[in-house]
Scaffold this active site. Structure first.
Site, PDB file in Angstrom:
ATOM      1  CG  ASN A  70       1.795 -75.569  -4.888  1.00  0.00           C
ATOM      2  OD1 ASN A  70       1.806 -74.977  -3.801  1.00  0.00           O
ATOM      3  ND2 ASN A  70       2.440 -74.533  -6.058  1.00  0.00           N
ATOM      4  CG  HIS A 129       3.134 -70.852  -8.779  1.00  0.00           C
ATOM      5  ND1 HIS A 129       4.440 -70.816  -7.904  1.00  0.00           N
ATOM      6  CD2 HIS A 129       3.458 -69.902  -9.622  1.00  0.00           C
ATOM      7  CE1 HIS A 129       5.373 -69.997  -8.461  1.00  0.00           C
ATOM      8  NE2 HIS A 129       4.815 -69.683  -9.600  1.00  0.00           N
ATOM      9  CB  SER A 188      -1.797 -71.100 -11.599  1.00  0.00           C
ATOM     10  OG  SER A 188      -1.375 -70.152 -12.453  1.00  0.00           O
ATOM     11  CG  ASP A 209       6.294 -73.758  -9.069  1.00  0.00           C
ATOM     12  OD1 ASP A 209       7.021 -73.044  -8.698  1.00  0.00           O
ATOM     13  OD2 ASP A 209       5.761 -74.463  -8.177  1.00  0.00           O
TER      14      ASP A 209
END
Ligand SMILES: Nc1nc2c(c(=O)[nH]1)N[C@@H](CN(C=O)c1ccc(C(=O)N[C@@H](CCC(=O)O)C(=O)O)cc1)CN2
Ligand SMILES: NCC(=O)N[C@@H]1O[C@H](COP(=O)([O-])[O-])[C@@H](O)[C@H]1O
Length: 214
Positions: A109, A111, A138, A147
């Site tokens: 992912n 973020h 990030s 996260d």
């Protein structure tokens, strides 16, 4: 030559990171976006995928559907592509533990903060409100805790006095488009792994703020 890494990208909106990854695959023949899945039918990222002749599907949440019921439908849609890597690119749904566990170590992912700062939403405004002088993005492996997966790579931007969240977001986006395709390339080359909740590049442990060249 090893088989190309089959990448499925999950989106909810504009898809500028999807576009960066698609463009990045043109240079990196080890990866191929084979499918784009959105939870929003009007996501412009679906148009981007269509322009690149990439298969798309939409998994729209039903009104009274539980998170697990939705994720079961999402899982079926993802597994149809038999991905080697699942990329969340502005995918704005929290995924169930069961779903995440199916792709542990092969789901990443991006973020919009310097994790572990500002997990969750509205990160740019929170950084401005806190008076931070730097912010960024990030890329991390996805784990069930939101996260909180091991950070792979970060990019920093200064926060300018008086700028608003949209202006800051635009500069963070530019950095996202540079780092995300690089992480996809690392994974497609077999250089990037996750083990025991830690990220490794070429077998070397990646530190809490992501890869930092010597
Ligand atoms: N189990 C996990 N799911 C997800 C992760 C993760 O690390 N673990 N990363 C997020 C991406 N994300 C931030 O990077 C994020 C996405 C969505 C939300 C959120 O609060 N979503 C709400 C709905 C918000 C909306 O519809 O606008 C929700 O799902 O109820 C927080 C962070 C992807 N999923
Ligand atoms: N918490 C998840 C989150 O906020 N992700 C953020 O959504 C944007 C998607 O933009 P895009 O659709 O243009 O790639 C990106 O800035 C990404 O960091």
């Amino acid at each position: 030559m090893s088989q190309s890494c089959r990448v499925v990208v999950l989106i909810s909106g504009s898809g500028s990171n999807l576009q960066a990854i698609i463009d990045g695959c043109d240079d990196n023949l080890n990866a191929n976006v084979v499918g784009v899945i959105s939870n929003k039918p009007d996501a412009y990222g679906l148009i981007r995928a269509h322009h690149s002749e990439i298969d798309t599907s939409c998994v729209i949440a039903y009104k009274n559907e539980t998170r697990s019921e939705y994720d079961a439908r999402l899982l079926a849609a993802v597994e149809k592509y038999q991905p080697d890597l699942v990329v969340l690119a502005g995918f704005m749904r929290i995924l169930t533990d069961d779903f995440v566990s199916r792709f542990l170590g092969k789901m990443i992912n991006i973020h919009p903060s310097l994790l572990p700062k500002y997990t969750g939403l509205h990160t740019h405004q929170r950084a401005i409100d806190a008076g931070d002088n730097e912010h960024g993005a990030s890329v991390h492996f996805v784990i069930p805790e939101l996260d909180s997966g091991p950070v792979i790579l970060q990019a920093k931007v200064p926060v300018y006095a008086g700028e608003d969240a949209a202006e800051l977001a635009e500069r963070v986006h530019e950095q996202e488009h540079a780092i995300y395709p690089l992480v996809v390339k690392w994974f497609s080359l077999g250089r990037l792994t996750m083990s025991d909740g830690k990220a490794y590049l070429d077998g070397e442990l990646i530190g809490p703020s992501g890869y930092a060249p010597d």
